[in-house]
Design an enzyme around this catalytic site. Structure first.
Site, PDB file in Angstrom:
ATOM      1  N   LYS A 185       0.824  -1.213   0.000  1.00 54.28           N
ATOM      2  CA  LYS A 185       0.000   0.000   0.000  1.00 54.28           C
ATOM      3  C   LYS A 185       0.864   1.272   0.000  1.00 54.28           C
ATOM      4  O   LYS A 185       2.056   1.223   0.236  1.00 54.28           O
ATOM      5  CB  LYS A 185      -0.960  -0.017   1.200  1.00 54.28           C
ATOM      6  CG  LYS A 185      -1.967  -1.180   1.112  1.00 54.28           C
ATOM      7  CD  LYS A 185      -2.837  -1.077  -0.122  1.00 54.28           C
ATOM      8  CE  LYS A 185      -4.028  -2.014  -0.114  1.00 54.28           C
ATOM      9  NZ  LYS A 185      -3.756  -3.350  -0.676  1.00 54.28           N
TER      10      LYS A 185
HETATM   11  C1  LIG Z   1      -9.923  -2.824  -1.710  1.00 56.17           C
HETATM   12  C2  LIG Z   1      -9.335  -3.517  -0.517  1.00 56.17           C
HETATM   13  N1  LIG Z   1     -10.076  -3.650   0.581  1.00 56.17           N
HETATM   14  C3  LIG Z   1      -9.593  -4.253   1.676  1.00 56.17           C
HETATM   15  C4  LIG Z   1      -8.316  -4.769   1.708  1.00 56.17           C
HETATM   16  C5  LIG Z   1      -7.836  -5.448   2.928  1.00 56.17           C
HETATM   17  O1  LIG Z   1      -6.713  -4.807   3.465  1.00 56.17           O
HETATM   18  P1  LIG Z   1      -5.816  -5.511   4.567  1.00 56.17           P
HETATM   19  O2  LIG Z   1      -4.881  -6.442   3.870  1.00 56.17           O
HETATM   20  O3  LIG Z   1      -5.086  -4.375   5.239  1.00 56.17           O
HETATM   21  O4  LIG Z   1      -6.705  -6.219   5.493  1.00 56.17           O
HETATM   22  C6  LIG Z   1      -7.497  -4.642   0.590  1.00 56.17           C
HETATM   23  C7  LIG Z   1      -6.135  -5.188   0.613  1.00 56.17           C
HETATM   24  O5  LIG Z   1      -5.474  -5.398  -0.343  1.00 56.17           O
HETATM   25  C8  LIG Z   1      -8.021  -4.003  -0.561  1.00 56.17           C
HETATM   26  O6  LIG Z   1      -7.268  -3.862  -1.654  1.00 56.17           O
END
Ligand SMILES: Cc1ncc(COP(=O)(O)O)c(C=O)c1O
Length: 415
Positions: A185
């Site tokens: 990210k």
């Molecule tokens: C659009 C979206 N929502 C939620 C998530 C979930 O994030 P995390 O890995 O921090 O839980 C991601 C992760 O890639 C994502 O791209």
């Protein structure tokens, strides 16, 4: 594949400041949730121009807690997009609610407000838009719909740390804004997340649920202020962020704008280099909005490119470039087909995008030479596919023009 020339997709740009802060954190004796998390929350809130932020262990946790804190559960429906990571949908399911999909706009790849409106039922309690790839969803239309129908908005801002919509930061439109600091990210803590809330009560509830449901400020119980008893007031979760993670985040956040400028530059270089190739470029950022430039996604259509998306993925990987797919549409996955009866063809825009999309490297860590390598790999792959296509078409009596003129010479990127 682990040769040193391989470009790792989404490799984070970690610098000396982060490393030194992590070492200081380790040496401080306080590696769990503590002062660095508090500082990261404060500085992230300031960056997002809002007072209320709670750091958690992931964006998935952030969404799960937000749905719960919104008072949504069994029997309630939450409308979200089929063009997202499974976490957006899973978090709704974990809260006991039912996810409902609304197809995306074919160009912006964001949830289509008209599709949202069409899926509202008496059970609908919230809309969960994703600012796909860093491009803001249509927050004007979505907030209008939410107001009209008395719905909550939970923004999935996993791609949208720097995103603004008409001058206002993404994550501050909804009742909750959920961010990810996963390794790929724009700001990373390895794993991590943040929730922005509109008011102090929601913030307190998110913080309490993120730490077992313990009463407020439970983490202070180990401080030098003397032992503090805690009381468990809800059956919560273990979703807190550690100071070790925040140590990374504090310094990542200080470079968020510099990294954004670097990605904007790479984005522009790709746009210029790919003109005339038989692929679809990302839609131009909307006027009066700020794109976070999180993902650079191209579409590969076999008809014009002479190569399938999956063949393209293999060809680019063979040229030592890590690529991604964001995303196969949610209804392509067996678990959702079985549980909700979803079929990809019922969400045709997301289905087509999901079957054609490829994400190219866009990390701020990329050197000019690596950007050139990506450009040349894309050009060479499509030109080779174009030549094969011309031979095939000539055998079938078609002309190369029917295939979008993909048999062009390879031109080097000048950077
Ligand atoms: C659009 C979206 N929502 C939620 C998530 C979930 O994030 P995390 O890995 O921090 O839980 C991601 C992760 O890639 C994502 O791209």
């Amino acid at each position: 594949m682990s040769t040193s020339d391989f470009i790792v997709f989404g490799a984070p740009r970690i610098e000396r400041d982060e490393i030194d802060e992590v070492v200081r954190c380790l040496e401080s004796g306080w590696i769990g949730t503590g002062p660095r998390v508090a500082r990261f929350e404060k500085e992230f809130a300031t960056y997002k121009e809002t007072p209320f932020a709670a750091a958690v262990s992931s964006c998935t946790a952030a969404i799960h807690l937000s749905v719960l804190a919104a008072g949504i559960g069994a029997g309630d429906e939450v409308i979200t997009t089929p063009m997202t990571f499974c976490a957006s949908v899973n978090a709704i399911v974990h809260a006991g609610a039912t996810p409902v999909l609304a197809d995306v706009d074919p160009e912006t790849m964001n949830i289509d407000p008209a599709e949202v409106e069409a899926r509202i039922t008496p059970n609908t309690k919230a809309i969960l838009p994703v600012h796909f790839a860093g491009r803001s969803a249509n927050m004007e239309a979505l907030t209008d719909i939410a107001r009209h129908h008395g719905l909550k908005i939970i923004e999935d801002c996993a791609h949208a740390i720097e995103t603004q919509y008409r001058g206002r930061p993404a994550g501050t439109f909804g009742d909750f804004g959920c961010f990810s600091f996963y390794a790929t990210k724009n700001v990373t803590t390895g794993e991590g997340g943040m929730v922005l809330t509109k008011n102090e009560d929601d913030l307190a509830r998110i913080k309490m649920l993120a730490l077992h449901g313990m009463s407020k400020d439970a983490w202070k119980r180990f401080s030098d202020e003397g032992y503090k008893h805690y009381f468990v007031v809800e059956t919560g979760f273990k979703y807190n962020m550690m100071d070790l993670q925040a140590a990374l985040g504090i310094h990542q956040l200080q470079r968020v704008e510099a990294n954004w400028r670097r990605r904007a530059e790479i984005w522009q270089q790709y746009n210029e280099a790919f003109v005339g190739l038989p692929l679809t470029l990302p839609a131009k950022p909307e006027a009066d909005t700020r794109h976070a430039y999180h993902l650079y996604t191209i579409l590969i259509d076999k008809e014009s490119a002479g190569i399938t998306r999956d063949e393209f993925l293999d060809a680019i990987t063979a040229r030592e470039i890590g690529v991604g797919v964001h995303y196969m549409s949610i209804p392509e996955h067996p678990v959702y087909q079985e549980r909700f009866g979803w079929r990809p063809e019922d969400y045709p825009n997301a289905m087509r995008i999901g079957r054609q999309t490829v994400s190219l490297p866009l990390s701020a860590k990329l050197t000019d030479a690596e950007v050139t390598k990506v450009v040349q790999a894309v050009q060479a792959t499509l030109n080779a596919a174009g030549k094969r296509q011309v031979v095939k078409d000539n055998r079938q009596g078609a002309t190369s023009n029917d295939r979008g003129g993909c048999g062009q010479p390879i031109s080097a990127l000048s950077t």
